[in-house]
Design a protein around this motif. Structure first.
Motif, PDB file in Angstrom:
ATOM      1  N   ASP A  36     -27.387 -26.238 -23.922  1.00 46.51           N
ATOM      2  CA  ASP A  36     -26.320 -26.886 -23.146  1.00 46.51           C
ATOM      3  C   ASP A  36     -25.316 -25.813 -22.746  1.00 46.51           C
ATOM      4  O   ASP A  36     -24.543 -25.334 -23.566  1.00 46.51           O
ATOM      5  CB  ASP A  36     -25.640 -27.957 -24.015  1.00 46.51           C
ATOM      6  N   GLU A  65     -15.068 -32.444 -18.310  1.00 39.18           N
ATOM      7  CA  GLU A  65     -16.188 -32.067 -19.182  1.00 39.18           C
ATOM      8  C   GLU A  65     -15.809 -30.935 -20.125  1.00 39.18           C
ATOM      9  O   GLU A  65     -16.195 -30.931 -21.299  1.00 39.18           O
ATOM     10  CB  GLU A  65     -17.398 -31.643 -18.344  1.00 39.18           C
ATOM     11  N   ASP A  81     -16.385 -33.609 -13.472  1.00 40.94           N
ATOM     12  CA  ASP A  81     -17.448 -32.668 -13.836  1.00 40.94           C
ATOM     13  C   ASP A  81     -17.321 -31.494 -12.878  1.00 40.94           C
ATOM     14  O   ASP A  81     -17.700 -31.601 -11.720  1.00 40.94           O
ATOM     15  CB  ASP A  81     -18.830 -33.317 -13.739  1.00 40.94           C
ATOM     16  N   ILE A  83     -18.767 -28.516 -12.587  1.00 41.69           N
ATOM     17  CA  ILE A  83     -20.057 -28.058 -12.067  1.00 41.69           C
ATOM     18  C   ILE A  83     -21.115 -28.960 -12.695  1.00 41.69           C
ATOM     19  O   ILE A  83     -21.464 -28.807 -13.869  1.00 41.69           O
ATOM     20  CB  ILE A  83     -20.368 -26.593 -12.466  1.00 41.69           C
ATOM     21  N   ASP A  84     -21.605 -29.935 -11.915  1.00 43.30           N
ATOM     22  CA  ASP A  84     -22.699 -30.767 -12.430  1.00 43.30           C
ATOM     23  C   ASP A  84     -23.998 -30.095 -11.987  1.00 43.30           C
ATOM     24  O   ASP A  84     -24.239 -29.923 -10.805  1.00 43.30           O
ATOM     25  CB  ASP A  84     -22.616 -32.189 -11.889  1.00 43.30           C
ATOM     26  N   GLY A  85     -24.791 -29.705 -12.991  1.00 38.55           N
ATOM     27  CA  GLY A  85     -25.981 -28.900 -12.715  1.00 38.55           C
ATOM     28  C   GLY A  85     -25.710 -27.448 -13.092  1.00 38.55           C
ATOM     29  O   GLY A  85     -26.081 -26.525 -12.380  1.00 38.55           O
ATOM     30  N   THR A  86     -25.046 -27.289 -14.227  1.00 33.15           N
ATOM     31  CA  THR A  86     -24.669 -25.933 -14.661  1.00 33.15           C
ATOM     32  C   THR A  86     -25.880 -25.030 -14.833  1.00 33.15           C
ATOM     33  O   THR A  86     -25.851 -23.852 -14.457  1.00 33.15           O
ATOM     34  CB  THR A  86     -23.879 -25.997 -15.981  1.00 33.15           C
ATOM     35  N   GLY A 153     -33.519 -37.148 -15.305  1.00 32.89           N
ATOM     36  CA  GLY A 153     -33.132 -35.913 -15.968  1.00 32.89           C
ATOM     37  C   GLY A 153     -33.430 -36.042 -17.453  1.00 32.89           C
ATOM     38  O   GLY A 153     -33.811 -37.111 -17.930  1.00 32.89           O
ATOM     39  N   PHE A 154     -33.252 -34.958 -18.185  1.00 36.55           N
ATOM     40  CA  PHE A 154     -33.649 -34.923 -19.593  1.00 36.55           C
ATOM     41  C   PHE A 154     -32.485 -34.472 -20.478  1.00 36.55           C
ATOM     42  O   PHE A 154     -32.619 -33.507 -21.257  1.00 36.55           O
ATOM     43  CB  PHE A 154     -34.871 -34.012 -19.747  1.00 36.55           C
ATOM     44  N   ARG A 181     -36.840 -34.292 -10.349  1.00 41.88           N
ATOM     45  CA  ARG A 181     -36.019 -33.836 -11.471  1.00 41.88           C
ATOM     46  C   ARG A 181     -35.337 -32.550 -11.031  1.00 41.88           C
ATOM     47  O   ARG A 181     -35.862 -31.458 -11.237  1.00 41.88           O
ATOM     48  CB  ARG A 181     -36.882 -33.596 -12.726  1.00 41.88           C
ATOM     49  N   GLY A 183     -31.906 -31.657 -11.480  1.00 45.66           N
ATOM     50  CA  GLY A 183     -30.927 -31.017 -12.355  1.00 45.66           C
ATOM     51  C   GLY A 183     -29.469 -31.303 -12.122  1.00 45.66           C
ATOM     52  O   GLY A 183     -28.615 -30.598 -12.669  1.00 45.66           O
ATOM     53  N   SER A 184     -29.149 -32.312 -11.305  1.00 43.29           N
ATOM     54  CA  SER A 184     -27.754 -32.741 -11.190  1.00 43.29           C
ATOM     55  C   SER A 184     -27.723 -34.257 -11.076  1.00 43.29           C
ATOM     56  O   SER A 184     -28.066 -34.813 -10.023  1.00 43.29           O
ATOM     57  CB  SER A 184     -27.065 -32.122  -9.967  1.00 43.29           C
ATOM     58  N   ALA A 185     -27.306 -34.906 -12.143  1.00 45.20           N
ATOM     59  CA  ALA A 185     -27.286 -36.382 -12.137  1.00 45.20           C
ATOM     60  C   ALA A 185     -26.336 -36.901 -11.054  1.00 45.20           C
ATOM     61  O   ALA A 185     -26.614 -37.918 -10.415  1.00 45.20           O
ATOM     62  CB  ALA A 185     -26.863 -36.889 -13.504  1.00 45.20           C
ATOM     63  N   ASP A 209     -20.617 -37.073 -15.818  1.00 40.53           N
ATOM     64  CA  ASP A 209     -21.830 -36.840 -15.015  1.00 40.53           C
ATOM     65  C   ASP A 209     -21.994 -37.922 -13.944  1.00 40.53           C
ATOM     66  O   ASP A 209     -22.579 -37.680 -12.889  1.00 40.53           O
ATOM     67  CB  ASP A 209     -23.075 -36.876 -15.906  1.00 40.53           C
TER      68      ASP A 209
HETATM   69  C1  IPD Z   1     -26.146 -32.110 -16.353  1.00 45.17           C
HETATM   70  C2  IPD Z   1     -26.887 -32.488 -15.109  1.00 45.17           C
HETATM   71  C3  IPD Z   1     -28.362 -32.775 -15.433  1.00 45.17           C
HETATM   72  C4  IPD Z   1     -28.503 -33.837 -16.467  1.00 45.17           C
HETATM   73  C5  IPD Z   1     -27.745 -33.407 -17.698  1.00 45.17           C
HETATM   74  C6  IPD Z   1     -26.265 -33.187 -17.386  1.00 45.17           C
HETATM   75  P1  IPD Z   1     -24.003 -30.596 -16.463  1.00 45.17           P
HETATM   76  O1  IPD Z   1     -24.779 -31.956 -16.083  1.00 45.17           O
HETATM   77  O2  IPD Z   1     -26.296 -33.632 -14.548  1.00 45.17           O
HETATM   78  O3  IPD Z   1     -29.036 -33.249 -14.280  1.00 45.17           O
HETATM   79  O4  IPD Z   1     -29.858 -34.042 -16.781  1.00 45.17           O
HETATM   80  O5  IPD Z   1     -27.846 -34.411 -18.664  1.00 45.17           O
HETATM   81  O6  IPD Z   1     -25.573 -32.767 -18.551  1.00 45.17           O
HETATM   82  O7  IPD Z   1     -24.132 -30.468 -17.951  1.00 45.17           O
HETATM   83  O8  IPD Z   1     -24.700 -29.504 -15.750  1.00 45.17           O
HETATM   84  O9  IPD Z   1     -22.594 -30.833 -16.006  1.00 45.17           O
END
Ligand code: IPD
Length: 255
Positions: A36, A65, A81, A83-86, A153-154, A181, A183-185, A209
């Motif tokens: 994370d 966040e 958030d 940067i969503d998709g860090t 996402g996971f 998938r 990487g940014s919800a 998110d």
């Molecule tokens: C993440 C993204 C990702 C999701 C993660 C989130 P973040 O946000 O949205 O797609 O699968 O659960 O944590 O951590 O990069 O702000």
């Protein structure tokens, strides 16, 4: 209000571009788990957003966040958030965004999602619709799983909790036309509102998110619910889609 939020998301997006593609290893660190990540960009962009909000609304609460919740008695709270998709951002992958939502008494009333490298600025205000760069958004009319392109996402894997996430994925994935998938919800939810994706599901997300994205989906004619069909979002999972498809996604996720 919406003009302020849109403009702030855009300026925060511009701020993020000062760091995009320029981070060194020492600019990135692990959080609760080493999977994370947080970078100096996340912290700088969040600080910029909070500073701008406090100039205009000094009494409002903030939930970011990286900085957590501020002490405030105000019914208004800004959910950020930066940067969503860090994970994408630190690898110079363009699928990331800034997500800013204004909550009133615990419900989102306005929000904006800026994906600067994609050149997209989404925004929504409760009761007034959802938009991208001025164009009104509507969720897709897809109503069967086998013709649906659905994103997920996971988050739980990042917290080293593979189950029941992977069992759910293995059950629903074969039912779908396509699984995204990216990487940014937050962008995933904005793409559901825009009809680019037909649906979305994920568990293990945090309010920041999804805060802006869930408003966009509902303002675009979609529904947002948890895995039990209730409104405990994101705590009990997030499902976002047209009303017809959301019911089918929820059913397919039951183990
Ligand atoms: C993440 C993204 C990702 C999701 C993660 C989130 P973040 O946000 O949205 O797609 O699968 O659960 O944590 O951590 O990069 O702000």
């Amino acid at each position: 209000m919406i003009d302020f939020i849109k403009d702030l998301a855009k300026r925060a997006g511009d701020k993020s571009l000062e760091y995009f593609g320029k981070l060194s290893d020492s600019d990135v660190s692990g959080k609760a788990t080493k999977k994370d990540l947080v970078s100096i960009a996340d912290k700088a962009v969040e600080q910029f957003i909070i500073t701008e909000i406090k100039k205009r609304y000094p009494d409002h609460g903030v939930f970011g966040e990286e900085s957590g919740r501020s002490d405030s008695d105000s019914p208004y709270c800004w959910v950020i958030d930066p940067i969503d998709g860090t994970q994408n951002f630190v690898n110079s992958h363009p699928f990331y965004c800034i997500s800013i939502a204004l909550f009133y008494n615990g419900s989102p009333i306005a929000g904006s999602i800026c994906a600067p490298v994609l050149g997209k600025l989404f925004y929504a205000e409760k009761g007034k619709g959802a938009f991208e760069n001025g164009k009104k958004l509507s969720v897709s009319v897809c109503h069967t799983l086998d013709t649906a392109s659905v994103a997920t996402g996971f988050a739980e894997l990042r917290q080293n909790r593979p189950e029941p996430t992977l069992s759910r994925f293995c059950k629903i994935a074969p039912m779908l036309r396509d699984v995204k998938r990216c990487g940014s919800a937050a962008i995933d939810l904005a793409f559901v509102a825009a009809g680019i994706y037909d649906g979305f599901w994920e568990e293990g997300l945090a309010l920041y998110d999804v805060g802006a994205g869930i408003l966009m989906v509902t303002e675009a004619g979609g529904v947002v619910c948890d895995f039990n069909g209730k409104d405990d979002v994101p705590g009990s999972g997030v499902i976002a889609a047209s009303p017809e498809l959301a019911v089918q996604i929820r059913s397919a996720l039951q183990l």
